[in-house]
Design a protein around this motif. Sequence first.
Motif, mmCIF file in Angstrom:
data_model
loop_
_atom_site.group_PDB
_atom_site.id
_atom_site.type_symbol
_atom_site.label_atom_id
_atom_site.label_comp_id
_atom_site.label_asym_id
_atom_site.label_seq_id
_atom_site.Cartn_x
_atom_site.Cartn_y
_atom_site.Cartn_z
ATOM 1 N N ILE A 104 -55.003 150.385 88.184
ATOM 2 C CA ILE A 104 -56.249 151.085 87.856
ATOM 3 C C ILE A 104 -56.203 151.500 86.389
ATOM 4 O O ILE A 104 -55.135 151.779 85.844
ATOM 5 N N PRO A 105 -57.359 151.534 85.727
ATOM 6 C CA PRO A 105 -57.379 151.915 84.309
ATOM 7 C C PRO A 105 -57.237 153.421 84.144
ATOM 8 O O PRO A 105 -57.390 154.187 85.092
ATOM 9 N N THR A 106 -56.945 153.844 82.934
ATOM 10 C CA THR A 106 -56.907 155.269 82.625
ATOM 11 C C THR A 106 -58.294 155.737 82.216
ATOM 12 O O THR A 106 -59.149 154.925 81.838
ATOM 13 N N SER A 107 -58.502 157.029 82.302
ATOM 14 C CA SER A 107 -59.786 157.601 81.912
ATOM 15 C C SER A 107 -59.545 158.816 81.030
ATOM 16 O O SER A 107 -58.684 159.649 81.326
ATOM 17 N N ASN A 108 -60.315 158.914 79.967
ATOM 18 C CA ASN A 108 -60.237 160.080 79.089
ATOM 19 C C ASN A 108 -61.153 161.195 79.550
ATOM 20 O O ASN A 108 -61.153 162.278 78.947
ATOM 21 N N PHE A 109 -61.942 160.931 80.590
ATOM 22 C CA PHE A 109 -62.952 161.905 80.995
ATOM 23 C C PHE A 109 -62.788 162.392 82.434
ATOM 24 O O PHE A 109 -63.116 163.528 82.740
ATOM 25 N N SER A 110 -62.311 161.536 83.327
ATOM 26 C CA SER A 110 -62.346 161.838 84.761
ATOM 27 C C SER A 110 -60.951 162.052 85.326
ATOM 28 O O SER A 110 -60.018 161.312 85.024
ATOM 29 N N GLY B 218 -61.389 141.071 89.619
ATOM 30 C CA GLY B 218 -62.093 141.042 90.896
ATOM 31 C C GLY B 218 -62.655 142.387 91.296
ATOM 32 O O GLY B 218 -63.351 142.495 92.309
ATOM 33 N N CYS B 219 -62.367 143.438 90.540
ATOM 34 C CA CYS B 219 -62.857 144.792 90.830
ATOM 35 C C CYS B 219 -63.847 145.225 89.757
ATOM 36 O O CYS B 219 -63.877 144.668 88.658
ATOM 37 N N SER B 220 -64.641 146.206 90.081
ATOM 38 C CA SER B 220 -65.486 146.847 89.080
ATOM 39 C C SER B 220 -65.003 148.281 88.913
ATOM 40 O O SER B 220 -64.681 148.953 89.895
ATOM 41 N N CYS B 221 -64.934 148.755 87.667
ATOM 42 C CA CYS B 221 -64.411 150.088 87.367
ATOM 43 C C CYS B 221 -65.428 150.817 86.504
ATOM 44 O O CYS B 221 -65.690 150.400 85.364
ATOM 45 N N ILE B 222 -66.002 151.862 87.037
ATOM 46 C CA ILE B 222 -67.043 152.594 86.330
ATOM 47 C C ILE B 222 -66.626 154.059 86.217
ATOM 48 O O ILE B 222 -66.398 154.741 87.214
ATOM 49 N N ASP B 223 -66.540 154.538 84.982
ATOM 50 C CA ASP B 223 -66.161 155.927 84.719
ATOM 51 C C ASP B 223 -67.424 156.783 84.659
ATOM 52 O O ASP B 223 -68.338 156.505 83.892
ATOM 53 N N GLN B 224 -67.460 157.826 85.485
ATOM 54 C CA GLN B 224 -68.630 158.692 85.589
ATOM 55 C C GLN B 224 -68.195 160.142 85.328
ATOM 56 O O GLN B 224 -67.901 160.901 86.257
ATOM 57 N N PRO B 225 -68.137 160.559 84.084
ATOM 58 C CA PRO B 225 -67.612 161.880 83.756
ATOM 59 C C PRO B 225 -68.357 163.036 84.425
ATOM 60 O O PRO B 225 -67.751 164.055 84.742
ATOM 61 N N GLU B 226 -69.679 162.900 84.621
ATOM 62 C CA GLU B 226 -70.445 164.000 85.209
ATOM 63 C C GLU B 226 -69.914 164.359 86.589
ATOM 64 O O GLU B 226 -69.989 165.522 87.008
ATOM 65 N N THR C 211 -65.157 161.493 88.031
ATOM 66 C CA THR C 211 -64.628 160.455 88.918
ATOM 67 C C THR C 211 -64.674 159.080 88.261
ATOM 68 O O THR C 211 -65.676 158.692 87.654
ATOM 69 N N LEU C 212 -63.580 158.357 88.425
ATOM 70 C CA LEU C 212 -63.516 156.948 88.057
ATOM 71 C C LEU C 212 -63.730 156.136 89.333
ATOM 72 O O LEU C 212 -62.903 156.174 90.241
ATOM 73 N N ASN C 213 -64.851 155.440 89.428
ATOM 74 C CA ASN C 213 -65.209 154.670 90.620
ATOM 75 C C ASN C 213 -64.696 153.239 90.506
ATOM 76 O O ASN C 213 -65.076 152.500 89.589
ATOM 77 N N CYS D 140 -69.346 154.514 81.796
ATOM 78 C CA CYS D 140 -68.696 153.428 81.052
ATOM 79 C C CYS D 140 -68.095 152.459 82.056
ATOM 80 O O CYS D 140 -67.416 152.888 83.004
ATOM 81 N N GLU D 141 -68.349 151.187 81.861
ATOM 82 C CA GLU D 141 -67.764 150.180 82.740
ATOM 83 C C GLU D 141 -66.527 149.607 82.077
ATOM 84 O O GLU D 141 -66.568 149.119 80.945
ATOM 85 N N LYS D 142 -65.374 149.697 82.779
ATOM 86 C CA LYS D 142 -64.102 149.221 82.255
ATOM 87 C C LYS D 142 -63.966 147.721 82.523
ATOM 88 O O LYS D 142 -64.293 147.238 83.604
ATOM 89 N N SER D 143 -63.440 147.014 81.546
ATOM 90 C CA SER D 143 -63.203 145.580 81.704
ATOM 91 C C SER D 143 -61.738 145.336 82.057
ATOM 92 O O SER D 143 -60.919 146.264 82.082
ATOM 93 N N THR D 144 -61.395 144.100 82.353
ATOM 94 C CA THR D 144 -59.990 143.769 82.630
ATOM 95 C C THR D 144 -59.123 144.045 81.408
ATOM 96 O O THR D 144 -57.945 144.395 81.542
ATOM 97 N N GLU D 145 -59.694 143.907 80.204
ATOM 98 C CA GLU D 145 -58.942 144.214 78.985
ATOM 99 C C GLU D 145 -58.626 145.695 78.897
ATOM 100 O O GLU D 145 -57.641 146.102 78.264
#
Length: 479
Positions: free
Chosen positions: A110-116, A83-91, A94-96, A72-77
């Motif tokens: 940094i955003p929160t993650s329900n998986f990582s 200016g950053c990209s935030c990609i959640d990779q549960p497998e 890790t939140l990249n 899942c790619e996180k947006s600024t919202e």
Amino acid sequence: MDNLYEFSKAYQFGFDLRDVPLVCDCNVQPYHNLVAKWLKTMWKDFYEIKCAGPSKLKGQLLFKLDPIEFICEKSTENGCQKGCSCIDQPERNTLNINCSNAQLSKMPIIPTSNFSKFVHLDLSHNFIKDINASYLKRLSFLDLTGNRLSHVPEIIITQLDNATIILSHNKFLRAIPRNMQFRSLCNTTLSYLQLDCGCDNVWIEQWLRSKECKSKHEDLTGFMCLVPGTGLIPAPKFKEDMVVCDAKETILGMLAGINSSFLGLLLIVGLFVYFFRYEIIVIWLRINQTNKNHDNYVYDVALSLNEDDDELRKWVTLNLIPNLKRYSIYRPYFDSDFGDVRDSAVAKTFATCRTFLVILSESYLEEGVGDSDEHPERSWTENEWKFAWHQYRSDYSKTVIVINYDHLSSYEVKHPQIRAVLRVGHVVNFGNHGPEDEFFHDVIRKIGPAGSNGRIRRFGPGSQQTDFVAMPGFLVPKE
């Protein structure tokens, strides 16, 4: 269904989801992990579920995909720094977050993650000077290549203990913290750094020798030491004997170490005294307890218990009081004069009592009911304890004894003073003495001898009685 495991209730049925427009993102990964292995042995054609999105996975069979692709790619919202990209990779749990070349001057949000659980953070080629942030302990990777660091506090290295750190190309960084020596070089990159190497960091020699990571020599490429009198040399060639540390510096270092140790000891002692202050008070009162003339008191014993507990009150009436008949006993719930303000009467009478016998049950300190939730009325027992504790602290000849009726551990009692008495004070554990007479013998031994008033046991305001019959909750004079 509220829970994935509810599928097990319908195990014998099949679920045809082939036409469901399923988006194969991070939300799918937990389901995939639970189902994929099972489907290897229980495959049916209606399990051929296809992804409707994202575009790169559209039309592909869900259970043929590598779960690494469920992201899942996180947006600024959703909390991703602009200016950053935030990609959640549960497998990978890790939140990249990639903020490379994002023109940042401070640590990003940094955003929160329900998986990582972990965060992989790339901050390379920015303008960051201070790397303090609340989420450092979550980081598994931190790249600070090409920033403007000039100082890294030891606490930061401690918080990043489990993370891979890259500090390369920070031209203003002239020293690294001493606790860096406890890190492995296998997860530390210091290439193209120039440190000022002197007496304060002779530990670098031993660190580079003992923590060498043979498979990653490139991580020390360009790692240099500027040694007084020697010049610029590769850090792995720095030796302690290259610098002369005079006695003054050594003494100052020793004094600084002693001072730090002393302050640390004071802090530990201070914390100990703060957290165990009531235990210390109870021990002090026990050591300094005096044997004042017992005849100076109107009552030998004042009882305090939850009078609304019928079973407890019955045990006190039928068992405890008859075994304490040698003592004059004051029971606030029974012996207060009608019409008196109870708190005032109890406070006044407690001043004339020598021993406070608290029968501790689970409901002893239940909060009373007041006019509102914000201002609840104190329970009777809470006030009785307050008066008893005040008398106990102010008169060394008085004592507090706790009968642990419900076998409560000190960790279960939130009240700090009662908890302290349970730990280091006079305590009799109910039912742990074998025969019941041994229990009462222990209580009597802790109370001590009766005063002259002990020959007359008060029973109700102004009355005297030595003989009685028992009824539930009361003692009634014989005809």
